[in-house]
Design a protein around this motif. Structure first.
Motif, PDB file in Angstrom:
ATOM      1  N   UNK A 101       0.831  -1.211   0.000  1.00 13.54           N
ATOM      2  CA  UNK A 101       0.000   0.000   0.000  1.00 13.54           C
ATOM      3  C   UNK A 101       0.867   1.264   0.000  1.00 13.54           C
ATOM      4  N   UNK A 102       2.189   1.086  -0.040  1.00 11.18           N
ATOM      5  CA  UNK A 102       3.066   2.237  -0.285  1.00 11.18           C
ATOM      6  C   UNK A 102       2.606   2.979  -1.531  1.00 11.18           C
ATOM      7  N   UNK A 103       2.054   2.231  -2.490  1.00 10.03           N
ATOM      8  CA  UNK A 103       1.541   2.856  -3.719  1.00 10.03           C
ATOM      9  C   UNK A 103       0.440   3.849  -3.402  1.00 10.03           C
ATOM     10  N   UNK A 104      -0.405   3.529  -2.431  1.00 11.31           N
ATOM     11  CA  UNK A 104      -1.516   4.415  -2.090  1.00 11.31           C
ATOM     12  C   UNK A 104      -1.080   5.557  -1.176  1.00 11.31           C
ATOM     13  N   UNK A 105       0.135   5.498  -0.644  1.00 21.65           N
ATOM     14  CA  UNK A 105       0.725   6.654   0.034  1.00 21.65           C
ATOM     15  C   UNK A 105       1.196   7.659  -1.016  1.00 21.65           C
ATOM     16  N   UNK A 106       1.739   7.130  -2.117  1.00 25.35           N
ATOM     17  CA  UNK A 106       2.334   7.991  -3.133  1.00 25.35           C
ATOM     18  C   UNK A 106       1.308   8.723  -3.990  1.00 25.35           C
ATOM     19  N   UNK A 107       0.105   8.181  -4.113  1.00 27.25           N
ATOM     20  CA  UNK A 107      -0.921   8.863  -4.920  1.00 27.25           C
ATOM     21  C   UNK A 107      -1.304  10.210  -4.301  1.00 27.25           C
ATOM     22  N   UNK A 108      -1.754  10.263  -3.025  1.00 28.45           N
ATOM     23  CA  UNK A 108      -2.043  11.577  -2.443  1.00 28.45           C
ATOM     24  C   UNK A 108      -0.788  12.428  -2.250  1.00 28.45           C
ATOM     25  N   UNK A 109       0.359  11.780  -2.052  1.00 30.59           N
ATOM     26  CA  UNK A 109       1.615  12.513  -1.922  1.00 30.59           C
ATOM     27  C   UNK A 109       1.925  13.276  -3.210  1.00 30.59           C
ATOM     28  N   UNK A 110       1.635  12.656  -4.359  1.00 25.86           N
ATOM     29  CA  UNK A 110       1.848  13.321  -5.644  1.00 25.86           C
ATOM     30  C   UNK A 110       0.986  14.565  -5.753  1.00 25.86           C
ATOM     31  N   UNK A 111      -0.259  14.473  -5.264  1.00 21.23           N
ATOM     32  CA  UNK A 111      -1.147  15.640  -5.298  1.00 21.23           C
ATOM     33  C   UNK A 111      -0.652  16.735  -4.354  1.00 21.23           C
ATOM     34  N   UNK A 112      -0.160  16.343  -3.177  1.00 19.24           N
ATOM     35  CA  UNK A 112       0.287  17.310  -2.168  1.00 19.24           C
ATOM     36  C   UNK A 112       1.535  18.054  -2.607  1.00 19.24           C
ATOM     37  N   UNK A 113       2.483  17.351  -3.243  1.00 20.79           N
ATOM     38  CA  UNK A 113       3.769  17.946  -3.577  1.00 20.79           C
ATOM     39  C   UNK A 113       3.838  18.496  -4.999  1.00 20.79           C
ATOM     40  N   UNK A 114       2.697  18.573  -5.678  1.00 21.49           N
ATOM     41  CA  UNK A 114       2.679  19.108  -7.035  1.00 21.49           C
ATOM     42  C   UNK A 114       2.060  20.492  -7.061  1.00 21.49           C
ATOM     43  N   UNK A 115       2.332  21.204  -8.116  1.00 18.88           N
ATOM     44  CA  UNK A 115       1.684  22.494  -8.349  1.00 18.88           C
ATOM     45  C   UNK A 115       0.173  22.288  -8.256  1.00 18.88           C
ATOM     46  N   UNK A 116      -0.535  23.059  -7.405  1.00 17.91           N
ATOM     47  CA  UNK A 116      -1.975  22.850  -7.241  1.00 17.91           C
ATOM     48  C   UNK A 116      -2.750  22.829  -8.555  1.00 17.91           C
ATOM     49  N   UNK A 117      -2.296  23.579  -9.526  1.00 17.80           N
ATOM     50  CA  UNK A 117      -2.976  23.620 -10.814  1.00 17.80           C
ATOM     51  C   UNK A 117      -2.716  22.397 -11.668  1.00 17.80           C
ATOM     52  N   UNK A 118      -1.779  21.518 -11.219  1.00 18.84           N
ATOM     53  CA  UNK A 118      -1.443  20.328 -11.997  1.00 18.84           C
ATOM     54  C   UNK A 118      -1.529  19.066 -11.129  1.00 18.84           C
ATOM     55  N   UNK A 119      -2.249  19.145 -10.026  1.00 18.33           N
ATOM     56  CA  UNK A 119      -2.326  17.992  -9.121  1.00 18.33           C
ATOM     57  C   UNK A 119      -3.056  16.822  -9.768  1.00 18.33           C
ATOM     58  N   UNK A 120      -4.077  17.117 -10.576  1.00 11.88           N
ATOM     59  CA  UNK A 120      -4.789  16.046 -11.262  1.00 11.88           C
ATOM     60  C   UNK A 120      -3.879  15.290 -12.213  1.00 11.88           C
ATOM     61  N   UNK A 121      -3.027  16.041 -12.939  1.00  8.49           N
ATOM     62  CA  UNK A 121      -2.063  15.422 -13.842  1.00  8.49           C
ATOM     63  C   UNK A 121      -1.100  14.541 -13.060  1.00  8.49           C
TER      64      UNK A 121
END
Length: 409
Positions: free
Chosen positions: A126-146
């Motif tokens: 489930x480390x994979x499911x830690x990284x999904x929201x982490x990608x949204x948190x650490x990305x430019x808010x305007x590109x979090x979906x990408x």
């Protein structure tokens, strides 16, 4: 538990993180694919495992259930820790533990040892499911979906290719080979993640028990978490009806495909996995509603293709392509909505959503088996359509909730 026990969005102001670049996101996508895909290695290897460890195929098949149950436990018990602990360290630690599980599986000399390895790998994958929201948190808010879409594309491609790679490596060096190779690659990728990712921590300081209890608070607080989770569960249930029974149709008299050929049919879904990135970009641009409607219609279209595919392999393949496109588009759009509800609670929100998602998968598999016994392939298609229509009804309800939120602002 009251809302005061856990900070609200207005009560917590996170330190602006360093935005992730494409290289970091691609590495996270690879890591997610390795973690999630590892839970599917055993599915094409059950006969070889049974012969090697001197157990029945029924006993070997229990390892499939072990992987699923341990993954579900990890979703509930470990993923919420992403809102309590430092995320980079947590993701890397979980990945290292999952790699250890793969090594135990790869050097197993008994079914007990293999079971321990598979349970360990499933729980910590489930480390994979830690990284999904982490990608949204650490990305430019305007590109979090990408960002979410890119990481999810890696995760989905890992799942889709895991069975084929396991079969190929088994032919080359025996059934244990895939576990040993995966363990080595996971160790290397985990170390690269540690070097490349910036530290990231939720400023809220709470106990583990509070983290778990707050998940029920989030479910009560956000109606759209409930609606999008239910929508995700219904759509994945619809697709699981297919996945749990397609081998019965394809190996039957109308098609007569071998196990290897059936495995290759599943690779058509890689095109659908790529849809995850596209859906994330569309969500960033404000086209989430249009994407959801389009994907629900595609899901219905796919079931029409499968109805025709009862006697035509071409129509079946078209259905596989369309249904994977629809599923991933809906999944990423759902996650884009859910992860924006409360930024500092993204790991818990993702845990709630993904737990619902996999409950839908298990329910769909059970419904598929029942439908096959009662009415064969056409009954399967009817159940798939009904579940899709229910998901459409939930989507209409979600739109009402979204409009009500806009009026309240």
């Amino acid at each position: 538990m009251s809302s005061a026990d856990f900070p609200t969005p207005a009560a917590v102001s996170a330190v602006p993180p360093k935005y992730l670049n494409t290289s970091a996101l691609l590495l996270m996508a690879l890591a997610s694919g390795l973690c999630a895909g590892g839970n599917y290695f055993n599915q094409p290897l059950l006969h070889s495992i049974a012969l090697s460890l001197d157990v029945s195929e029924t006993t070997a098949a229990l390892t499939v259930t072990m992987a699923q149950v341990s993954y579900a436990l990890g979703l509930v018990l470990l993923v919420p820790l992403g809102d309590k602990l430092e995320r980079r360290g947590l993701a890397v630690t979980l990945m290292l533990l999952a790699a250890t599980g793969q090594f135990i599986s790869g050097f197993s000399v008994s079914i007990t040892m293999l079971s321990i390895g598979i349970i360990m790998a499933g729980l910590f994958s489930v480390a994979a499911q830690i990284m999904v929201p982490m990608a949204a948190t650490l990305s430019d808010p305007g590109r979090s979906g990408r960002a979410v879409g890119l990481v999810m594309s890696g995760l989905l491609i890992g799942i889709l290719t895991a069975r084929s790679l396991a079969g190929l490596l088994s032919e080359l060096g025996g059934w244990t080979t895939v576990y040993r190779v995966a363990g080595v690659i996971m160790l290397l990728v985990a170390l690269a993640l540690w070097r490349l990712l910036p530290p990231s921590r939720n400023p809220a300081q709470v106990s583990y028990l509070q983290v778990l209890r707050s998940m029920t608070t989030l479910i009560g607080r956000y109606p759209r978490l409930r609606s999008r989770s239910l929508m995700g569960a219904l759509t994945f249930a619809s697709v699981s009806v297919l996945f749990s029974t397609m081998a019965l149709l394809l190996s039957g008299p109308n098609h007569g495909l071998s196990d290897a050929s059936i495995g290759l049919v599943g690779l058509v879904g890689i095109a659908g996995a790529l849809m995850a990135s596209v859906a994330g970009r569309l969500a960033d641009k404000g086209f989430g509603v249009t994407t959801s409607i389009t994907c629900l219609l595609l899901l219905l279209l796919a079931w029409v293709c499968f109805w025709l595919g009862s006697t035509s392999l071409l129509w079946f393949l078209v259905g596989m392509l369309v249904i994977d496109l629809a599923l991933q588009g809906l999944h990423i759009t759902n996650q884009s909505v859910v992860l924006q509800l409360e930024p500092q609670a993204r790991s818990r929100l993702n845990a709630v959503y993904m737990t619902s998602y996999f409950i839908g998968a298990a329910s769909g598999s059970a419904l598929g088996s029942l439908a096959w016994r009662l009415g064969g392939w056409h009954a399967i298609c009817i159940v798939g359509v009904v579940l899709t229509l229910l998901a459409g009804a939930v989507f209409l309800y979600d739109r009402k909730l979204a409009r009500a939120e806009l009026k309240a602002i």
